[in-house]
Enzyme design. Structure first.
Site, PDB file in Angstrom:
ATOM      1  N   ARG A   1       0.826  -1.230   0.000  1.00 31.86           N
ATOM      2  CA  ARG A   1       0.000   0.000   0.000  1.00 31.86           C
ATOM      3  C   ARG A   1       0.853   1.271   0.000  1.00 31.86           C
ATOM      4  NH1 ARG A   1      -4.957  -0.603   4.083  1.00 31.86           N
ATOM      5  NH2 ARG A   1      -3.286  -0.195   5.551  1.00 31.86           N
TER       6      ARG A   1
ATOM      7  N   LEU B   1       4.162   3.884  -1.304  1.00 32.84           N
ATOM      8  CA  LEU B   1       4.504   4.564  -2.566  1.00 32.84           C
ATOM      9  C   LEU B   1       5.039   3.560  -3.595  1.00 32.84           C
ATOM     10  CD1 LEU B   1       5.313   7.204  -4.202  1.00 32.84           C
ATOM     11  CD2 LEU B   1       7.453   7.141  -2.941  1.00 32.84           C
TER      12      LEU B   1
ATOM     13  N   GLY C   1       5.545   0.028  -3.163  1.00 32.40           N
ATOM     14  CA  GLY C   1       4.867  -1.270  -3.172  1.00 32.40           C
ATOM     15  C   GLY C   1       3.588  -1.225  -4.011  1.00 32.40           C
TER      16      GLY C   1
ATOM     17  N   LEU D   1      14.768  -3.474  -1.359  1.00 39.43           N
ATOM     18  CA  LEU D   1      14.924  -2.063  -1.709  1.00 39.43           C
ATOM     19  C   LEU D   1      15.714  -1.338  -0.635  1.00 39.43           C
ATOM     20  CD1 LEU D   1      12.445  -2.964  -3.492  1.00 39.43           C
ATOM     21  CD2 LEU D   1      11.801  -0.577  -3.456  1.00 39.43           C
ATOM     22  N   GLY D   2      16.873  -0.813  -1.022  1.00 38.79           N
ATOM     23  CA  GLY D   2      17.687   0.008  -0.114  1.00 38.79           C
ATOM     24  C   GLY D   2      17.473   1.470  -0.442  1.00 38.79           C
TER      25      GLY D   2
ATOM     26  N   TYR E   1      19.262   4.997   9.375  1.00 38.34           N
ATOM     27  CA  TYR E   1      18.518   4.377   8.265  1.00 38.34           C
ATOM     28  C   TYR E   1      19.508   3.781   7.251  1.00 38.34           C
ATOM     29  CZ  TYR E   1      15.500   4.754   4.000  1.00 38.34           C
ATOM     30  OH  TYR E   1      14.797   4.558   2.833  1.00 38.34           O
TER      31      TYR E   1
ATOM     32  N   LYS F   1      20.053  -0.093   5.901  1.00 37.45           N
ATOM     33  CA  LYS F   1      19.988  -0.461   4.473  1.00 37.45           C
ATOM     34  C   LYS F   1      21.278  -1.154   4.028  1.00 37.45           C
ATOM     35  CE  LYS F   1      15.877   1.067   3.400  1.00 37.45           C
ATOM     36  NZ  LYS F   1      14.829   0.112   3.040  1.00 37.45           N
TER      37      LYS F   1
ATOM     38  N   LYS G   1       2.778  22.240   0.256  1.00 32.85           N
ATOM     39  CA  LYS G   1       2.967  23.580   0.835  1.00 32.85           C
ATOM     40  C   LYS G   1       2.655  24.665  -0.209  1.00 32.85           C
ATOM     41  CE  LYS G   1       6.317  22.206   4.361  1.00 32.85           C
ATOM     42  NZ  LYS G   1       7.704  22.224   4.856  1.00 32.85           N
TER      43      LYS G   1
ATOM     44  N   ASP H   1      20.182  20.791   5.511  1.00 30.45           N
ATOM     45  CA  ASP H   1      20.319  20.545   4.068  1.00 30.45           C
ATOM     46  C   ASP H   1      20.484  19.061   3.779  1.00 30.45           C
ATOM     47  OD1 ASP H   1      20.171  22.951   2.688  1.00 30.45           O
ATOM     48  OD2 ASP H   1      22.314  23.390   2.896  1.00 30.45           O
TER      49      ASP H   1
HETATM   50  N1  LIG Z   1      10.335   7.173  -0.908  1.00 28.99           N
HETATM   51  C1  LIG Z   1      11.592   7.359  -1.315  1.00 28.99           C
HETATM   52  O1  LIG Z   1      11.972   8.455  -1.754  1.00 28.99           O
HETATM   53  C2  LIG Z   1      12.561   6.213  -1.261  1.00 28.99           C
HETATM   54  C3  LIG Z   1      12.228   4.963  -0.780  1.00 28.99           C
HETATM   55  N2  LIG Z   1      13.167   3.966  -0.751  1.00 28.99           N
HETATM   56  C4  LIG Z   1      12.859   2.624  -0.244  1.00 28.99           C
HETATM   57  O2  LIG Z   1      11.785   2.082  -0.992  1.00 28.99           O
HETATM   58  C5  LIG Z   1      11.010   1.221  -0.154  1.00 28.99           C
HETATM   59  C6  LIG Z   1       9.551   1.641  -0.194  1.00 28.99           C
HETATM   60  O3  LIG Z   1       9.447   2.966   0.319  1.00 28.99           O
HETATM   61  P1  LIG Z   1       8.108   3.814   0.196  1.00 28.99           P
HETATM   62  O4  LIG Z   1       7.163   3.101  -0.698  1.00 28.99           O
HETATM   63  O5  LIG Z   1       8.527   5.195  -0.104  1.00 28.99           O
HETATM   64  O6  LIG Z   1       7.562   3.774   1.678  1.00 28.99           O
HETATM   65  P2  LIG Z   1       6.062   3.970   2.210  1.00 28.99           P
HETATM   66  O7  LIG Z   1       6.193   4.553   3.571  1.00 28.99           O
HETATM   67  O8  LIG Z   1       5.233   4.665   1.194  1.00 28.99           O
HETATM   68  O9  LIG Z   1       5.535   2.480   2.337  1.00 28.99           O
HETATM   69  C7  LIG Z   1       6.087   1.602   3.254  1.00 28.99           C
HETATM   70  C8  LIG Z   1       5.205   0.383   3.373  1.00 28.99           C
HETATM   71  O10 LIG Z   1       5.784  -0.451   4.372  1.00 28.99           O
HETATM   72  C9  LIG Z   1       4.759  -0.949   5.204  1.00 28.99           C
HETATM   73  N3  LIG Z   1       5.298  -1.162   6.541  1.00 28.99           N
HETATM   74  C10 LIG Z   1       6.029  -0.304   7.288  1.00 28.99           C
HETATM   75  N4  LIG Z   1       6.363  -0.881   8.468  1.00 28.99           N
HETATM   76  C11 LIG Z   1       5.823  -2.129   8.454  1.00 28.99           C
HETATM   77  C12 LIG Z   1       5.804  -3.203   9.373  1.00 28.99           C
HETATM   78  N5  LIG Z   1       6.414  -3.126  10.560  1.00 28.99           N
HETATM   79  N6  LIG Z   1       5.130  -4.321   9.033  1.00 28.99           N
HETATM   80  C13 LIG Z   1       4.490  -4.412   7.844  1.00 28.99           C
HETATM   81  N7  LIG Z   1       4.494  -3.445   6.924  1.00 28.99           N
HETATM   82  C14 LIG Z   1       5.139  -2.307   7.225  1.00 28.99           C
HETATM   83  C15 LIG Z   1       3.655   0.091   5.191  1.00 28.99           C
HETATM   84  O11 LIG Z   1       2.450  -0.591   5.406  1.00 28.99           O
HETATM   85  P3  LIG Z   1       1.005   0.098   5.670  1.00 28.99           P
HETATM   86  O12 LIG Z   1       0.737   0.896   4.444  1.00 28.99           O
HETATM   87  O13 LIG Z   1       0.047  -1.026   5.814  1.00 28.99           O
HETATM   88  O14 LIG Z   1       1.216   0.941   6.886  1.00 28.99           O
HETATM   89  C16 LIG Z   1       3.775   0.660   3.777  1.00 28.99           C
HETATM   90  O15 LIG Z   1       2.944  -0.050   2.886  1.00 28.99           O
HETATM   91  C17 LIG Z   1      11.633   1.290   1.229  1.00 28.99           C
HETATM   92  O16 LIG Z   1      12.528   0.227   1.393  1.00 28.99           O
HETATM   93  C18 LIG Z   1      12.396   2.596   1.194  1.00 28.99           C
HETATM   94  O17 LIG Z   1      13.473   2.567   2.090  1.00 28.99           O
HETATM   95  C19 LIG Z   1      14.441   4.177  -1.217  1.00 28.99           C
HETATM   96  C20 LIG Z   1      14.818   5.384  -1.697  1.00 28.99           C
HETATM   97  C21 LIG Z   1      13.916   6.501  -1.762  1.00 28.99           C
HETATM   98  C1  LIG Z   2      15.237   9.372  -0.126  1.00 27.78           C
HETATM   99  C2  LIG Z   2      16.114   9.887   0.967  1.00 27.78           C
HETATM  100  O1  LIG Z   2      15.425  10.892   1.689  1.00 27.78           O
HETATM  101  C3  LIG Z   2      16.071  11.440   2.826  1.00 27.78           C
HETATM  102  O2  LIG Z   2      17.109  12.272   2.428  1.00 27.78           O
HETATM  103  P1  LIG Z   2      16.914  13.657   1.729  1.00 27.78           P
HETATM  104  O3  LIG Z   2      17.081  13.510   0.267  1.00 27.78           O
HETATM  105  O4  LIG Z   2      17.819  14.628   2.380  1.00 27.78           O
HETATM  106  O5  LIG Z   2      15.395  13.952   2.084  1.00 27.78           O
HETATM  107  P2  LIG Z   2      14.256  14.976   1.793  1.00 27.78           P
HETATM  108  O6  LIG Z   2      13.516  14.581   0.588  1.00 27.78           O
HETATM  109  O7  LIG Z   2      13.455  15.078   3.042  1.00 27.78           O
HETATM  110  O8  LIG Z   2      14.978  16.394   1.564  1.00 27.78           O
HETATM  111  C4  LIG Z   2      15.705  16.713   0.432  1.00 27.78           C
HETATM  112  C5  LIG Z   2      16.192  18.148   0.482  1.00 27.78           C
HETATM  113  O9  LIG Z   2      15.057  19.017   0.393  1.00 27.78           O
HETATM  114  C6  LIG Z   2      15.133  20.042   1.382  1.00 27.78           C
HETATM  115  N1  LIG Z   2      13.781  20.559   1.690  1.00 27.78           N
HETATM  116  C7  LIG Z   2      13.373  21.818   1.459  1.00 27.78           C
HETATM  117  N2  LIG Z   2      12.129  22.001   1.884  1.00 27.78           N
HETATM  118  C8  LIG Z   2      11.712  20.789   2.381  1.00 27.78           C
HETATM  119  C9  LIG Z   2      10.485  20.369   2.962  1.00 27.78           C
HETATM  120  O10 LIG Z   2       9.527  21.121   3.103  1.00 27.78           O
HETATM  121  N3  LIG Z   2      10.418  19.063   3.341  1.00 27.78           N
HETATM  122  C10 LIG Z   2      11.467  18.194   3.173  1.00 27.78           C
HETATM  123  N4  LIG Z   2      11.317  16.910   3.554  1.00 27.78           N
HETATM  124  N5  LIG Z   2      12.668  18.592   2.641  1.00 27.78           N
HETATM  125  C11 LIG Z   2      12.772  19.875   2.251  1.00 27.78           C
HETATM  126  C12 LIG Z   2      15.835  19.351   2.530  1.00 27.78           C
HETATM  127  O11 LIG Z   2      16.386  20.297   3.422  1.00 27.78           O
HETATM  128  C13 LIG Z   2      16.912  18.546   1.776  1.00 27.78           C
HETATM  129  O12 LIG Z   2      18.001  19.377   1.449  1.00 27.78           O
HETATM  130  C14 LIG Z   2      16.758  10.400   3.681  1.00 27.78           C
HETATM  131  O13 LIG Z   2      16.636  10.842   5.008  1.00 27.78           O
HETATM  132  C15 LIG Z   2      16.374   9.054   3.344  1.00 27.78           C
HETATM  133  O14 LIG Z   2      15.034   8.797   3.646  1.00 27.78           O
HETATM  134  C16 LIG Z   2      16.528   8.802   1.892  1.00 27.78           C
HETATM  135  O15 LIG Z   2      16.984   7.757   1.478  1.00 27.78           O
END
Ligand SMILES: NC(=O)C1=CN([C@@H]2O[C@H](COP(=O)(O)OP(=O)(O)OC[C@H]3O[C@@H](n4cnc5c(N)ncnc54)[C@H](OP(=O)(O)O)[C@@H]3O)[C@@H](O)[C@H]2O)C=CC1
Ligand SMILES: C[C@H]1O[C@H](OP(=O)(O)OP(=O)(O)OC[C@H]2O[C@@H](n3cnc4c(=O)[nH]c(N)nc43)[C@H](O)[C@@H]2O)[C@@H](O)[C@@H](O)C1=O
EC number: 1.1.1.271
Length: 358
Positions: free
Chosen positions: A13, A15, A17, A106-107, A137, A141, A188, A320
């Protein structure tokens, strides 16, 4: 994978997955085993063992994790290391015990050193110190990818680890504090635009769908303005975090899903060891676009897409994070996969999705 293979998408459910599930369905896969977090807590080892023994999936996409943006990572450090280590230890080990045919872990590209040479190849892993804001984190990973590689080397499993760049897309987290930058900016800047036009109906609809602490869709206009100001949202301007100078690379989540399915269909661990000597390491694969933008440029794109004509300021008292983390995608390109969706188009798609879902 066969079209009738039994596939477990962990985190279906979220982003990524949800996009993986859709991609598999679109390609004709139809035999899934799915559990929400409430139905199966993946940090619970005995529950995970029971689930694997009962369901015996053949393929596993491990897209469940404890995830958040820079503020969530730097504040909730214990949750990020504990939950991610537990989820991945349980799922990867149960996959080994139950002879899963292939697993994708996925890392994230935050595994690489803060001062890594750019663009970052898979081989710069563990060459110097990590970025502080997301160190717990990142360490989880790194443990996950090393676990996949170690099981493959010792036990002959086929567990593949991919390291995605920053992702964005449908079903993203739009929380004003804990989200990643793109959904945060979209919301925002959208809210500031609604304030500028005094569109209280749109503001209330948004707050009904995604409540913010202290206000919901029934709040008075003054209260809405007062609470949104705490998040840097004003009728004439938006205050974003940091200096606006860091560079980031963004991949549309549905493309991340496509790359994940592509790798599961076409790549084996043995392919990733070719050309290496006896000390096999860094078999993981970067997933990204190889294109970067400053956070300020990204904010300007979001303003254009939303149609916001106010100003964007940056609050340098907020972190940052890493200044640059551009992925080297040569390995991915050699495997035959390339991205297609460029950032401004993706922002427009996500804003349209956001409007439909708020
Ligand atoms: N978003 C990003 O920018 C990035 C993400 N990733 C990696 O990609 C992968 C997916 O991330 P993303 O889709 O963004 O994350 P989301 O937070 O959107 O989704 C995470 C999912 O994990 C499930 N979940 C979390 N904790 C548990 C648990 N204890 N037991 C069972 N299910 C659990 C949640 O379930 P439920 O919905 O039921 O709560 C949810 O469906 C992760 O490994 C993340 O580290 C890597 C780089 C960037
Ligand atoms: C995917 C990656 O995501 C995380 O790393 P990050 O890239 O630093 O994450 P971010 O998306 O939250 O920010 C990117 C940049 O954007 C700037 N920024 C400005 N204004 C807002 C703002 O309003 N919100 C957020 N969140 N950031 C902001 C913020 O200051 C930074 O410079 C990891 O912790 C880890 O989870 C990981 O793997």
């Amino acid at each position: 994978m066969e079209k009738n293979s039994k596939i477990f998408v962990a985190g279906h459910r979220g982003l990524v997955g949800s996009a993986i599930l859709k991609n598999l369905q679109d390609k004709g896969y139809h035999h899934f085993v799915l559990r929400t977090h409430a139905e199966l807590d993946l940090t619970d080892q005995s529950a995970v063992c029971r689930f694997f023994e009962e369901e015996k999936p053949e393929y596993v996409f491990l897209a469940a994790a404890h995830v958040g943006g820079i503020m969530a990572n730097s504040r909730y450090r214990a949750d990020f290391i504990y939950q991610n280590l537990m989820i991945q230890n349980n799922v990867i080990h149960a996959s080994f015990l139950n002879k899963i045919k292939k697993l994708l872990f996925l890392g994230s590209t935050c595994i690489y050193p803060r001062e890594a040479p750019q663009p970052m190849t898979e081989n710069c892993l563990l060459t110097s110190s990590l970025e502080y804001t997301n160190e717990p984190y990142a360490i989880a990973k790194i443990a996950g990818l090393k676990m996949c590689e170690s099981y493959d080397l010792q036990y002959g499993t086929n567990f593949i680890a991919v390291m995605p760049t920053n992702l964005y897309g449908p079903n993203d987290n739009f929380d004003l504090e804990t989200s990643h930058v793109l959904p945060a900016m979209i919301r925002k800047i959208h809210l500031a635009n609604c304030l500028m036009q005094a569109d209280w109906a749109a503001l209330r609809k948004d707050l009904d769908q995604r409540p913010v602490e202290g206000v919901d869709g029934k709040a008075e206009s003054d209260d809405i303005e007062r609470v949104l100001a705490k998040y840097g949202v004003f009728p004439d301007r938006v205050e974003l975090w940091g200096t606006g100078r860091p560079l980031r690379e963004f991949l549309w989540s549905e493309e991340m899903a496509d790359a994940s399915v592509y790798i599961m269909e076409k790549v084996d661990f043995a392919d990733l060891c070719k050309g290496q000597g006896p000390d096999i390491r860094n078999t993981h694969i970067n997933i990204g676009t190889g294109v970067e933008h400053t956070i300020r440029e990204v904010a300007q794109m979001v303003c254009r897409v939303v149609g916001f004509t106010g100003t964007v300021n940056f609050d340098a008292s907020k972190p940052d994070g890493t200044l640059r983390k551009l992925t080297d995608v040569s390995k991915l390109h050699k495997l035959g996969w390339h991205h297609q969706v460029e950032l401004e188009e993706g922002i427009d798609r996500l804003y349209q999705w956001y409007l439909k879902n708020s």
